[in-house]
Structure formats: C-alpha cells, structure tokens
Write an enzyme that holds these catalytic residues in place. Structure first.
Site, mmCIF file in Angstrom:
data_model
loop_
_atom_site.group_PDB
_atom_site.id
_atom_site.type_symbol
_atom_site.label_atom_id
_atom_site.label_comp_id
_atom_site.label_asym_id
_atom_site.label_seq_id
_atom_site.Cartn_x
_atom_site.Cartn_y
_atom_site.Cartn_z
ATOM 1 N N HIS A 243 -0.217 2.443 -1.312
ATOM 2 C CA HIS A 243 -0.768 3.282 -2.377
ATOM 3 C C HIS A 243 -0.010 4.609 -2.433
ATOM 4 C CE1 HIS A 243 -4.264 0.846 -3.381
ATOM 5 N NE2 HIS A 243 -4.517 0.701 -2.091
ATOM 6 N N CYS B 267 -1.076 -3.200 -3.580
ATOM 7 C CA CYS B 267 -2.179 -3.572 -2.714
ATOM 8 C C CYS B 267 -2.802 -4.895 -3.183
ATOM 9 C CB CYS B 267 -3.187 -2.440 -2.603
ATOM 10 S SG CYS B 267 -4.276 -2.604 -1.163
#
Length: 484
Positions: free
Chosen positions: A430, A333
């Site tokens: 994630h 991310c």
C-alpha cells in the site's frame, strides 16, 4: 494524566468531525502544544500501520500527521473493518481480536471500555492536549447502553464536549436541539458549545438560528466554520466521499472498479492529484471505459466477495478486452490477489470457507490465513531506482511462478509480480504511488512526462491552510480553555 482533553461529537456521520479534529490538531500544534488525536471506535477499511506494530483508522493517521506525532495503536483502540453488512473484523489496540457479527459485537463492546480508557490515559500521560473524536451521531439511544465512543465515553472519562453540526445538509438547528432532547441532564451539562461546519454565505443570516439553539438548549454557538476548499484537498475517511469526477481532457485515463469493501483507497490519491492523470472510479452498472490506459484493482477487505462482485458486473470481461487493446492492469493488495488463478480461504477468515477463481492474469494463487502481516516499508527499488515508502497490511500469502518476476525489488527483496508480457502487475504494498520518484517513473512508462507533484507537501500545505481557516473562524483560546 497531564493532558487537557476535549471531545468533538457530531449530530451525524460525515458532518466534518474527522477533518475538524485534524485541522484543530494542526492549529494547536502550530501554537507549540503536543497534541494527540483519539477515537475510541472507528469503522473503516481504510487503515494505517503504526510505529508500535498495529493498525488504526487512516482518519486518526491523518490527525496524527497534522499534529506531527508518531502513529500509535492507542489513538484508535477499537477498529472495526467490515467484511459484510452484518459482520466485521474487530481490531483492539492494533491487533486482530476476531470476526464478529453485529449482534455479537454489541455484546462484546462493554468489555472493551477498560482498554479504551487505558489507551486514552496512555496518550494523556505524554501529551499536552488530546482531541477526542466521537463516532456517527452522539445521541443514538438504542446504542447508548453499550456506548464506548460518544457520551458513554464522555461520562466515563469526565470529558467536556463540543457538538458539531453540518449546515450544508440542512436542518442543523433541529439536529442540535434534537440531541439536547435525547441526552440526559448530566450529558447535556457536558456540552460546552456548538460549532457549525460547512457554512456558506453571510454569518449574520445564521444569527436567529444561533439564538434558537441557545434558547432551547442553553448551549452557545461558538462559531461558524466556513466551507473549506483546503479541507477538500485532504484525504477522505470514507470511500463514499472519494471524488469520482472526470479529470482533464487528454490526460491518461486510469479506471478503478468500485469494489465492495474497498480498502485503503487513498493509495490512489497521489495519482488522482496529478494533472496528467484522469482517475475514474467505475461505479456498479457502468462498464470500464474503453479509453482507459490502465485498470487498477484496489485493496478490499473481502477478496473473494470482491471477485464475485467484479464478475457480476462483467468487469472481468471488460478487463480482458482492455488487455487485448494493449492496456495495463495493476492490482494492489487484495487487487493483487484477484489477479491470480485462485483465492482460497480454508478457515473462513473473510467469510464462509471455500475458494474463488481469480482472474487468471498472473500465474499465482493465494491462501487466506489467520496471521495478519503489518509492516512499514521504506526502501529503494532497484528496478526503478526510486525510493518507495508504504506498508503491508494483509491476511494471506501468495505463491506461484510469476513471483519470480517481481514488480519491485526493495533493498534486494522481491515484491509483487509482473506478467511475462509486462502488461499485468501487482503488489501487496500500500502507498506505492505516494513517492514522487516512483510515481514519476511509472507514469513515464505510460507516456506521462510532466513533472509529478510532491503529494506529502500538498497534504501538508492543505493542513496548514485548513488550520489557518479554523484560527480565523473560531476562538482557539476559548476552545483550549474548555478543555480539561
């Protein structure tokens, strides 16, 4: 409203409220009740994507998992995601409301009380029991006028209260009696009893303290919760609690720079639990260890600030040396965004408008924008052949040539990027290491061939063990009778 409701307040932060609610939820669920967790306001950059398209704190996600119910934005109607020490992104019922300074948020809070009560009533209408977690200390007078998560909520929603105190910190008797002193008569009357957490030793030794608490407050001590090894195996809510101890000798060393505003750090829990992996968080002031085989840049709520901090620590130099030695670098991310050439924030979403040079390890650039992408992922990666489950949660889009070499291909959709030499890779996904098949494939490429653990089963077993400890230490029938 059909559910009984019971609130758990604490004498301070990190006294065990979140894990206690998770264990209690599991224990009552095993008795056949449909249980929902609730926390009016949580401050955390560790969040989860919900089934109804929003986000909540991961502590409430763990509690929902313990109860076996789908995640809902109503379980955490106000989520604060700090950008700095003085401001935060405010998420209300799963959606970003905006970025507010601490002072502006205090003025905003009373206006959110209606949505907090609405969410609590929504859960109450479809569950047998709602377990409500407070925030920090339950008796901070300076916060009381704007309170929506502790006694302010208890009074507004007519909730019975359990008060948790942490014996391992010392001073639990003073903390409990101090709360009694600070609360008003009507607030004191809401407290049904005290539970002491993280207790070691002979319970009989605590009897005089329990008598003092009863004499000073009128509140009974309803039980002592033992120090729990099962609870220690559950995900931490706060990055301050993340284990940073060295792993087994000879294991694959994975280094993780401890960046400011680290977010969703539990992405790394499945790796840390592997016997063949020595996952080390590198604290400020420490170099990235030369023996590391992999450096992972985790998520962060403030990508540009994290890049600045990374350079200030000299970790950018360490990472380049690590790559020259043949090591690998992974970004997740915000960590993925940092690997590119530049991160631009023209609208000042994460701080003052501007741009910050990235590490230049991938040929891509990122533009931070106002739209937040929230999406659950359950797909098969054609490159590894493994099922991958996780979620996207980010503000910003990345562009550039290296995206033509994706790290993953999820049901035909490219995800992430990988450098031409295969040593640098990143993804917005994630939870990428959560699936045992993918984790095993990735570790095998690094020479770790031992059988990987089923992380989901490990967490489930820890929840069951913790619930069993709660049943042994406390009278669940009494606690259920207190709920109303």
């Amino acid at each position: 409203m059909t559910a009984r409701r019971l609130m758990v307040l604490g004498t301070g932060s990190d006294v065990g409220k979140s894990l206690f609610v998770a264990g209690l939820a599991r224990a009552f669920t095993r008795r056949g009740l449909k249980v929902a967790p609730f926390k009016a306001q949580n401050m955390s950059n560790n969040a989860a994507v919900t089934a109804d398209g929003g986000e909540i704190g991961r502590a409430q996600a763990l509690q929902a998992r313990a109860a076996g119910v789908p995640l809902s934005v109503h379980m955490n109607p106000v989520l604060l995601k700090p950008d700095s020490d003085v401001d935060a992104q405010v998420v209300v019922q799963g959606q970003v409301l905006g970025r507010f300074s601490a002072a502006d948020y205090q003025a905003l809070k009373p206006g959110l009380r209606g949505q907090v009560i609405e969410s609590l009533d929504h859960l109450s209408a479809s569950h047998d029991l709602v377990l409500i977690e407070g925030a920090g200390s339950g008796a901070e007078r300076y916060l009381r006028p704007q309170d929506i998560s502790n006694m302010g909520l208890a009074e507004a929603a007519d909730l019975p209260v359990l008060l948790l105190g942490d014996e391992s910190r010392g001073g639990v008797t003073a903390a409990v009696i101090g709360h009694h002193h600070l609360w008003t008569a009507s607030e004191r009357a809401r407290v049904a009893g005290v539970i002491v957490t993280k207790f070691r030793g002979d319970p009989a030794i605590f009897a005089p303290a329990a008598a003092d608490i009863r004499a000073e407050t009128g509140w009974p001590v309803l039980g002592l919760m033992r120090w729990s090894e099962a609870a220690r195996r559950l995900p931490e809510e706060d990055s301050l609690g993340v284990a940073r101890q060295r792993g087994a000798a000879g294991a694959l060393v994975v280094a993780v720079p401890d960046l400011p505003r680290v977010a969703n750090f539990d992405d790394l829990d499945p790796l840390a639990a592997e016997p063949g992996v020595d996952l080390r968080w590198v604290r400020p002031g420490q170099p990235i260890p030369a023996e590391a085989a992999v450096v992972i840049l985790p998520g962060s709520k403030a990508t540009r600030a994290a890049l600045i901090a990374l350079r200030a620590e000299g970790w950018d130099i360490d990472i380049r040396a690590h790559l020259r030695r043949g090591g690998r670098v992974v970004g997740i991310c915000a960590g993925f965004q940092m690997l590119g050439r530049v991160v631009r924030d023209p609208e000042g979403i994460e701080g003052p408008p501007g741009e910050t040079p990235g590490l230049g390890l991938l040929d891509l650039e990122t533009v931070i924008g106002p739209r937040k992408r929230l999406a659950g992922i359950d797909a098969r990666d054609s490159l590894s052949g493994a099922r991958v489950q996780g979620y996207e949660m980010h503000m910003g889009e990345s562009f550039g040539p290296d995206l033509a070499r994706p790290w993953l291909t999820l049901d035909g959709r490219p995800e992430g990027a990988i450098s031409a030499d295969g040593k640098v890779m990143g993804s917005y996904l994630h939870g990428i290491f959560g699936a045992a098949g993918f984790r095993g494939h990735w570790l095998a490429q690094l020479g770790v061939t031992a059988a990987v653990q089923d992380h989901d089963a490990r967490i489930g077993a820890a929840l069951d063990a913790f619930a069993a400890e709660i049943e042994a230490d406390l009278d669940l029938d009494t606690l259920l009778d207190l709920a109303r």
